[in-house]
Design an enzyme around this catalytic site. Structure first.
Site, mmCIF file in Angstrom:
data_model
loop_
_atom_site.group_PDB
_atom_site.id
_atom_site.type_symbol
_atom_site.label_atom_id
_atom_site.label_comp_id
_atom_site.label_asym_id
_atom_site.label_seq_id
_atom_site.Cartn_x
_atom_site.Cartn_y
_atom_site.Cartn_z
ATOM 1 N N GLN A 59 -8.352 -14.791 -5.044
ATOM 2 C CA GLN A 59 -8.780 -16.003 -4.317
ATOM 3 C C GLN A 59 -7.915 -16.346 -3.109
ATOM 4 O O GLN A 59 -7.851 -17.495 -2.691
ATOM 5 C CB GLN A 59 -8.824 -17.226 -5.252
ATOM 6 C CG GLN A 59 -9.936 -17.141 -6.250
ATOM 7 C CD GLN A 59 -9.421 -17.301 -7.661
ATOM 8 O OE1 GLN A 59 -8.282 -16.965 -7.968
ATOM 9 N NE2 GLN A 59 -10.261 -17.792 -8.527
ATOM 10 N N THR A 60 -7.194 -15.381 -2.559
ATOM 11 C CA THR A 60 -6.308 -15.673 -1.432
ATOM 12 C C THR A 60 -6.433 -14.545 -0.404
ATOM 13 O O THR A 60 -6.655 -13.401 -0.775
ATOM 14 C CB THR A 60 -4.847 -15.776 -1.929
ATOM 15 O OG1 THR A 60 -4.819 -16.684 -3.025
ATOM 16 C CG2 THR A 60 -3.921 -16.296 -0.868
ATOM 17 N N CYS A 111 -22.173 -1.355 11.780
ATOM 18 C CA CYS A 111 -22.858 -0.180 11.227
ATOM 19 C C CYS A 111 -22.742 1.042 12.139
ATOM 20 O O CYS A 111 -22.680 2.167 11.664
ATOM 21 C CB CYS A 111 -24.320 -0.504 10.973
ATOM 22 S SG CYS A 111 -24.524 -1.875 9.817
ATOM 23 N N TYR A 158 -11.406 -7.319 -13.292
ATOM 24 C CA TYR A 158 -11.223 -6.780 -11.951
ATOM 25 C C TYR A 158 -9.791 -6.256 -11.770
ATOM 26 O O TYR A 158 -9.565 -5.128 -11.327
ATOM 27 C CB TYR A 158 -11.535 -7.830 -10.859
ATOM 28 C CG TYR A 158 -10.945 -7.395 -9.545
ATOM 29 C CD1 TYR A 158 -11.566 -6.399 -8.809
ATOM 30 C CD2 TYR A 158 -9.714 -7.882 -9.106
ATOM 31 C CE1 TYR A 158 -10.995 -5.908 -7.651
ATOM 32 C CE2 TYR A 158 -9.127 -7.403 -7.950
ATOM 33 C CZ TYR A 158 -9.771 -6.414 -7.226
ATOM 34 O OH TYR A 158 -9.187 -5.914 -6.108
ATOM 35 N N GLY A 160 -1.269 -21.551 -3.927
ATOM 36 C CA GLY A 160 -2.434 -22.103 -4.625
ATOM 37 C C GLY A 160 -2.723 -21.447 -5.967
ATOM 38 O O GLY A 160 -2.126 -20.430 -6.315
ATOM 39 N N ARG A 191 0.810 -1.214 0.000
ATOM 40 C CA ARG A 191 0.000 0.000 0.000
ATOM 41 C C ARG A 191 0.840 1.258 0.000
ATOM 42 O O ARG A 191 1.936 1.285 0.555
ATOM 43 C CB ARG A 191 -0.878 0.018 1.253
ATOM 44 C CG ARG A 191 -2.142 -0.796 1.145
ATOM 45 C CD ARG A 191 -3.133 -0.104 0.245
ATOM 46 N NE ARG A 191 -4.357 -0.864 0.103
ATOM 47 C CZ ARG A 191 -5.339 -0.853 0.983
ATOM 48 N NH1 ARG A 191 -5.254 -0.156 2.090
ATOM 49 N NH2 ARG A 191 -6.441 -1.543 0.750
ATOM 50 N N CYS A 200 -19.699 2.900 11.303
ATOM 51 C CA CYS A 200 -19.429 2.993 9.861
ATOM 52 C C CYS A 200 -19.565 4.449 9.381
ATOM 53 O O CYS A 200 -20.570 5.101 9.658
ATOM 54 C CB CYS A 200 -20.399 2.099 9.099
ATOM 55 S SG CYS A 200 -20.190 2.240 7.325
ATOM 56 N N CYS A 258 -17.693 -3.308 7.247
ATOM 57 C CA CYS A 258 -18.892 -3.882 6.631
ATOM 58 C C CYS A 258 -18.661 -5.379 6.404
ATOM 59 O O CYS A 258 -18.658 -5.876 5.284
ATOM 60 C CB CYS A 258 -19.192 -3.151 5.320
ATOM 61 S SG CYS A 258 -20.841 -3.489 4.701
ATOM 62 N N GLU A 302 -2.105 -7.618 -6.481
ATOM 63 C CA GLU A 302 -3.453 -7.951 -6.964
ATOM 64 C C GLU A 302 -3.512 -9.382 -7.507
ATOM 65 O O GLU A 302 -4.492 -10.082 -7.309
ATOM 66 C CB GLU A 302 -3.911 -6.954 -8.028
ATOM 67 C CG GLU A 302 -4.308 -5.593 -7.464
ATOM 68 C CD GLU A 302 -5.491 -5.662 -6.485
ATOM 69 O OE1 GLU A 302 -6.255 -6.634 -6.526
ATOM 70 O OE2 GLU A 302 -5.611 -4.753 -5.646
ATOM 71 N N ASP A 304 -14.331 -6.157 -6.088
ATOM 72 C CA ASP A 304 -14.006 -7.467 -5.517
ATOM 73 C C ASP A 304 -15.120 -7.863 -4.542
ATOM 74 O O ASP A 304 -16.146 -7.173 -4.454
ATOM 75 C CB ASP A 304 -12.632 -7.431 -4.834
ATOM 76 C CG ASP A 304 -12.629 -6.543 -3.586
ATOM 77 O OD1 ASP A 304 -13.651 -5.882 -3.306
ATOM 78 O OD2 ASP A 304 -11.598 -6.513 -2.891
HETATM 79 FE FE1 SF4 Z 1 -22.102 -1.752 5.715
HETATM 80 FE FE2 SF4 Z 1 -21.815 0.642 6.769
HETATM 81 FE FE3 SF4 Z 1 -24.072 0.000 5.541
HETATM 82 FE FE4 SF4 Z 1 -23.501 -1.087 7.892
HETATM 83 S S1 SF4 Z 1 -23.868 1.062 7.486
HETATM 84 S S2 SF4 Z 1 -24.251 -2.151 6.074
HETATM 85 S S3 SF4 Z 1 -21.293 -1.290 7.775
HETATM 86 S S4 SF4 Z 1 -22.056 0.167 4.618
#
Ligand code: SF4
Length: 380
Positions: A69-70, A224, A147, A108, A48, A227, A217, A64, A165
């Site tokens: 798949q990992t 939430c 992707y 894999g 990153r 979030c 999420c 990437e 993804d």
């Molecule tokens: Fe996902 Fe945020 Fe929506 Fe909750 S509020 S479902 S964590 S995007």
């Protein structure tokens, strides 16, 4: 009625004080809130770069491909090993395929390693060692699908591209309360994700969505309450978060069976065979085995596939390995043979080689074959 959750399931009826619509529909403000969150809460991963930083396309591409798949956790040591050994795409292109496969062993989906090498070769040969920057050009390189092309274009070059993804798929289906089941809903999810992608900082946006999906999420029990997108989230407003995305029922994974022959020579060497280039585990080494069929082969039939003429001892128990599309169950037969053991099939001999036990770790052996060797040797 819009006052009811559209999906009936484990969660039952909506709670009384539940809001029915998000305070604002997902849009430019959602992106802003997300980027702000990303600035302080993002994951720190070895491939990153910080927000608004220029990324090295080689490292973005390598990560990437490895992440396909990992899990992130499994990829980190491999990524570090690869960039230490091959710090540039040119260095990777000059490596031998065999060496790349050896370093990849255990991660894999080995066709990715073959494509990795083919892609490095193509970037050096066709683009002078500089990754192309558009999705369209990236898509033409080996091992790069829609992707990955979008992820590299956005993250490495800041192009307005939208990689989707599994994490992003989940966040978008919840933000917009998409109720059609996956995989049929994929085009709609991609379309909705693209409506959010900003012209500037598309790479930070993509990575922020991935991080939000991984950290907040989550598939089960999304957080939430903490979030940054809670105000914009239709699933949260309607009490549907945990029920989305809806998934079509999975087909049961079939089982396949076979017998693997672990031969040890009296100087300690083990017999390995190279798999055909095309197909599952293409070009990797294996412990020679029968065909993998729908039922365990009867002993007499299995022994016809034995690579060496000798007396075989069945090892108690089986080795089970789960591939994406099937579960494999292998019985292992083992034998000790003299140095001048004769092969049952001369054609086989060309694909076979003897490898000393101490050198096994450096071979391009897939995990399933490492299990077979461990199972056979432990019985010794
Ligand atoms: Fe996902 Fe945020 Fe929506 Fe909750 S509020 S479902 S964590 S995007």
């Amino acid at each position: 009625s819009p006052a009811q959750p559209e999906i009936r399931g484990r969660m039952g009826a909506p709670q009384k004080n539940q809001k029915q619509l998000p305070l604002r529909p997902a849009g430019a403000e959602t992106v802003e809130a997300l980027l702000l969150w990303y600035g302080s809460e993002r994951r720190h991963l070895p491939w990153r770069y910080g927000p608004r930083k220029k990324a090295d396309p080689y490292r973005v591409w390598l990560s990437e491909i490895m992440l396909q798949q990992t899990t992130v956790k499994a990829v980190i040591p491999y990524f570090q090993k690869f960039v230490a050994r091959w710090p540039t795409v040119a260095a990777l292109a000059s490596a031998q395929l065999e060496e790349v496969l050896q370093q990849w062993a255990g991660l894999g989906y080995y066709s990715r390693a073959r494509n990795l090498k083919a892609c490095a070769d193509a970037v050096v040969r066709d683009f002078g060692g500089v990754f192309p920057r558009t999705e369209k050009q990236l898509l033409e390189l080996p091992g790069i699908g829609p992707y990955t092309a979008a992820a590299i274009a956005a993250i490495a070059f800041g192009e307005k591209a939208t990689p989707v993804d599994g994490n992003i798929e989940r966040v978008v289906s919840r933000l917009f309360a998409v109720q059609q089941a996956l995989p049929a809903s994929k085009p709609e999810i991609r379309r909705l994700a693209a409506t959010l992608t900003p012209t500037r900082r598309a790479g930070d946006f993509a990575q922020a969505m991935m991080d939000l999906g991984a950290e907040i999420c989550a598939p089960k029990n999304p957080s939430c309450l903490v979030c940054p997108l809670q105000q914009d989230c239709a699933a949260n407003a309607r009490g549907l978060a945990e029920l989305l995305p809806v998934k079509a029922p999975k087909m049961a994974r079939p089982s396949r069976y076979g017998v693997a022959f672990l031969v040890q020579r009296d100087d300690g060497a083990v017999l390995l065979r190279q798999r055909p280039e095309a197909g599952l585990l293409g070009g990797m080494l294996e412990v020679p085995s029968t065909h993998w069929g729908d039922a365990p082969p009867p002993k007499k039939e299995a022994l016809r596939a034995a690579p060496v003429t000798t007396s075989w001892m069945p090892v108690p128990g089986t080795v089970v390995h789960v591939f994406t599309h099937f579960r494999l169950e292998l019985v292992v037969y083992r034998a000790l043979v003299p140095v001048d053991a004769s092969f049952t099939l001369w054609a086989e001999q060309e694909r076979c080689r003897w490898v000393q036990r101490r050198d096994l770790h450096a071979q391009a052996l897939p995990s399933v074959m490492k299990k077979v060797i461990a199972h056979g040797m432990n019985a010794a």
